[in-house]
Design a protein around this motif. Sequence first.
Motif, PDB file in Angstrom:
ATOM      1  N   GLY A  26       0.825  -1.212   0.000  1.00  0.00           N
ATOM      2  CA  GLY A  26       0.000   0.000   0.000  1.00  0.00           C
ATOM      3  C   GLY A  26       0.853   1.254   0.000  1.00  0.00           C
ATOM      4  N   ASN A  27       1.913   1.243   0.790  1.00  0.00           N
ATOM      5  CA  ASN A  27       2.805   2.395   0.820  1.00  0.00           C
ATOM      6  C   ASN A  27       3.550   2.553  -0.501  1.00  0.00           C
ATOM      7  N   ALA A  28       3.951   1.446  -1.114  1.00  0.00           N
ATOM      8  CA  ALA A  28       4.636   1.520  -2.407  1.00  0.00           C
ATOM      9  C   ALA A  28       3.709   2.082  -3.482  1.00  0.00           C
ATOM     10  N   LEU A  29       2.452   1.652  -3.483  1.00  0.00           N
ATOM     11  CA  LEU A  29       1.495   2.179  -4.453  1.00  0.00           C
ATOM     12  C   LEU A  29       1.232   3.669  -4.229  1.00  0.00           C
ATOM     13  N   PHE A  30       1.158   4.060  -2.980  1.00  0.00           N
ATOM     14  CA  PHE A  30       0.971   5.476  -2.658  1.00  0.00           C
ATOM     15  C   PHE A  30       2.153   6.297  -3.161  1.00  0.00           C
ATOM     16  N   GLY A  31       3.371   5.818  -2.918  1.00  0.00           N
ATOM     17  CA  GLY A  31       4.564   6.521  -3.377  1.00  0.00           C
ATOM     18  C   GLY A  31       4.649   6.587  -4.890  1.00  0.00           C
ATOM     19  N   ALA A  32       4.286   5.496  -5.562  1.00  0.00           N
ATOM     20  CA  ALA A  32       4.292   5.495  -7.027  1.00  0.00           C
ATOM     21  C   ALA A  32       3.280   6.500  -7.563  1.00  0.00           C
ATOM     22  N   GLY A  33       2.137   6.583  -6.911  1.00  0.00           N
ATOM     23  CA  GLY A  33       1.138   7.574  -7.316  1.00  0.00           C
ATOM     24  C   GLY A  33       1.649   8.992  -7.164  1.00  0.00           C
TER      25      GLY A  33
END
Length: 95
Positions: A26-33
């Motif tokens: 979830g944190n990786a997806l947030f950062g990618a966004g």
Amino acid sequence: MAPDRDELTPEEARRDHWEMLRFLAGNALFGAGIGVMVAFALIWLDIGGLGSHLARARNPFLPAAMIAVPLALTFAAAVTASAIMLMPYKKKKQR
């Protein structure tokens, strides 16, 4: 689970690992966004003439991807690393 015990049963350990993986994903997806939004802002605000160069390009999708993908990966790594550093290991053991 007794509060003074450090060891987890196999089921508890498996559940704990999946919770941590979901948290990190979830944190990786947030950062990618965030990285993709920064790339979009760089192009949209024409920082350094980037947007106008892409507008004149014959195929603007490849250079735009070459800007957005590294930014997304960098931001995803940074947000995930900060999430790892802030994970509540001791709080979980005290429960």
